[in-house]
Design an enzyme around this catalytic site. Structure first.
Site, PDB file in Angstrom:
ATOM      1  N   THR A  26       0.868  -1.177   0.000  1.00  0.00           N
ATOM      2  CA  THR A  26       0.000   0.000   0.000  1.00  0.00           C
ATOM      3  C   THR A  26       0.904   1.226   0.000  1.00  0.00           C
ATOM      4  O   THR A  26       2.011   1.162   0.514  1.00  0.00           O
ATOM      5  CB  THR A  26      -0.851  -0.025   1.280  1.00  0.00           C
ATOM      6  OG1 THR A  26      -1.818  -1.048   1.143  1.00  0.00           O
ATOM      7  CG2 THR A  26      -1.536   1.292   1.562  1.00  0.00           C
ATOM      8  N   ASP A  39      -8.578  -1.087   5.505  1.00  0.00           N
ATOM      9  CA  ASP A  39      -8.510   0.178   6.241  1.00  0.00           C
ATOM     10  C   ASP A  39      -8.253   1.390   5.334  1.00  0.00           C
ATOM     11  O   ASP A  39      -8.641   2.512   5.667  1.00  0.00           O
ATOM     12  CB  ASP A  39      -7.362   0.127   7.247  1.00  0.00           C
ATOM     13  CG  ASP A  39      -6.021  -0.098   6.527  1.00  0.00           C
ATOM     14  OD1 ASP A  39      -5.873  -1.163   5.904  1.00  0.00           O
ATOM     15  OD2 ASP A  39      -5.157   0.796   6.556  1.00  0.00           O
ATOM     16  N   GLY A  73      -0.575  -2.016   6.449  1.00  0.00           N
ATOM     17  CA  GLY A  73      -0.504  -3.230   7.255  1.00  0.00           C
ATOM     18  C   GLY A  73      -1.766  -4.046   7.116  1.00  0.00           C
ATOM     19  O   GLY A  73      -2.552  -3.836   6.181  1.00  0.00           O
TER      20      GLY A  73
HETATM   21  N1  ASP Z   1      -3.742  -2.019   4.602  1.00  0.00           N
HETATM   22  C1  ASP Z   1      -3.891  -2.596   3.303  1.00  0.00           C
HETATM   23  C2  ASP Z   1      -5.167  -3.394   3.285  1.00  0.00           C
HETATM   24  O1  ASP Z   1      -5.432  -4.110   4.222  1.00  0.00           O
HETATM   25  C3  ASP Z   1      -2.771  -3.498   2.889  1.00  0.00           C
HETATM   26  C4  ASP Z   1      -1.379  -2.963   3.120  1.00  0.00           C
HETATM   27  O2  ASP Z   1      -1.163  -1.943   3.770  1.00  0.00           O
HETATM   28  O3  ASP Z   1      -0.420  -3.602   2.615  1.00  0.00           O
HETATM   29  O4  ASP Z   1      -5.862  -3.359   2.301  1.00  0.00           O
END
Ligand code: ASP
Length: 314
Positions: free
Chosen positions: A174, A205, A226
């Site tokens: 992300t 999120d 995350g």
């Molecule tokens: N937070 C992102 C999600 O859960 C994924 C990530 O940050 O890698 O969609």
């Protein structure tokens, strides 16, 4: 060039996870370039909101990251994108979720913020809105890399042990940015393709105000990355700013909030934050997170937990 009245700072992240060696160079170079591009907006007197949009667009255009070009595939082999943007001056916010065929979802989120009475549009509605405001759609294939196709072909395990998988190599990258401009205004933006093999329609999120990001001139701006379900449960971005409001240093606020998420819901992740006075912090509980920050014409960057490299901006 203008004289900066206050210290302008821009910080970006390219996702918190166990970034494999083969992606590490591209990830670090990608965050460095995005930080430079975002900071040049601040340096020429631009506002924090424009700077975070520019920085996030740069990473959406870079296939090293799971946002825009380079996004992960869901269980049906489709790309569904989430993004948010928020202006700390007025708390104006815009977000899109589960949107398809959009190369720069962060700009569509900004259009939601500026051209509708709503905060979030999702799925078909978000795509219809994109059409209405003239945001071009791109074929799914142009958003998907060969690397992602191969990873997606591997056994699909999203629904079993997602947290363990998250900390291994199943989710990635992300992107996000936070900034404070020379007038002391803050902003944040976050954009993602989500987690590989997520259920169709799953929203994490990243587009949720208060979880994937938050910006308020009274406390600061945060962008998170995350395990999305964990971040949602603890409303991570707001939790970090709550600790800032309670008097903690921003670095401490990020650290205690990530520790809380780890202890309370066993979720890994990372966050970047900046305050209106120009203090900034980065931290993560995953193996790695690509990040970069520009402050006083110095570019800071890192990938592994103990990294904090610096170089003068040209
Ligand atoms: N937070 C992102 C999600 O859960 C994924 C990530 O940050 O890698 O969609």
């Amino acid at each position: 060039m203008i004289d900066l009245k206050m210290k302008a700072v821009l910080v970006v992240h390219g996702g918190a996870w166990a970034i494999p060696e083969e992606l590490s160079k591209a990830s670090v170079e990608g965050v460095q370039s995005a930080a430079r591009q975002g900071f040049s907006v601040l340096k020429s007197g631009g506002c924090a909101l424009d700077a975070v949009e520019v920085a996030v667009r740069a990473m959406e255009d870079n296939t090293a990251f799971d946002a825009g070009h380079g996004s992960v595939l869901n269980t049906d082999g489709e790309v569904e994108l989430d993004a948010l943007i928020m202006d700390g001056r007025t708390l104006a916010s815009g977000a899109v979720s589960s949107v398809k065929n959009i190369a720069n979802p962060v700009s569509l989120a900004r259009a939601v913020m500026e051209k509708t009475d709503h905060v979030m549009l999702t799925g078909r509605g978000a795509n219809l809105f994109a059409e209405r405001v003239g945001v071009h759609t791109v074929p799914t294939e142009t958003l998907v890399t060969e690397y992602e196709r191969k990873e997606w072909e591997k056994p699909k395990k999203y629904m079993t042990g997602v947290k363990e998988l998250f900390n291994s190599q199943w989710a990635h990258d992300t992107v996000g940015a936070v900034a404070v401009d020379c007038s002391g205004n803050v902003a944040c933006a976050t954009s993602t393709g989500g987690i590989r093999n997520k259920m169709v329609g799953r929203v994490g999120d990243s587009p949720v105000i208060g979880s994937g990001g938050y910006a308020d001139n009274h406390s600061g701006a945060v962008s998170c990355t995350g395990h999305g379900e964990s971040i949602l449960k603890v409303t991570l971005a707001r939790l970090i700013l709550f600790h800032v409001e309670q008097g903690k240093e921003v670095s401490q606020a990020v650290e205690v909030s990530l520790r809380y998420m780890d202890e309370r819901v066993q979720g890994g992740g990372g966050a970047i934050a900046v305050t209106p006075s120009g203090k900034w912090a980065i931290n993560f509980t995953t193996e790695r997170m690509a990040w970069a920050a520009v402050e006083n014409d110095v570019l800071w960057y890192g990938l592994d937990p103990s990294d904090k490299f610096q170089e003068e901006l040209q």
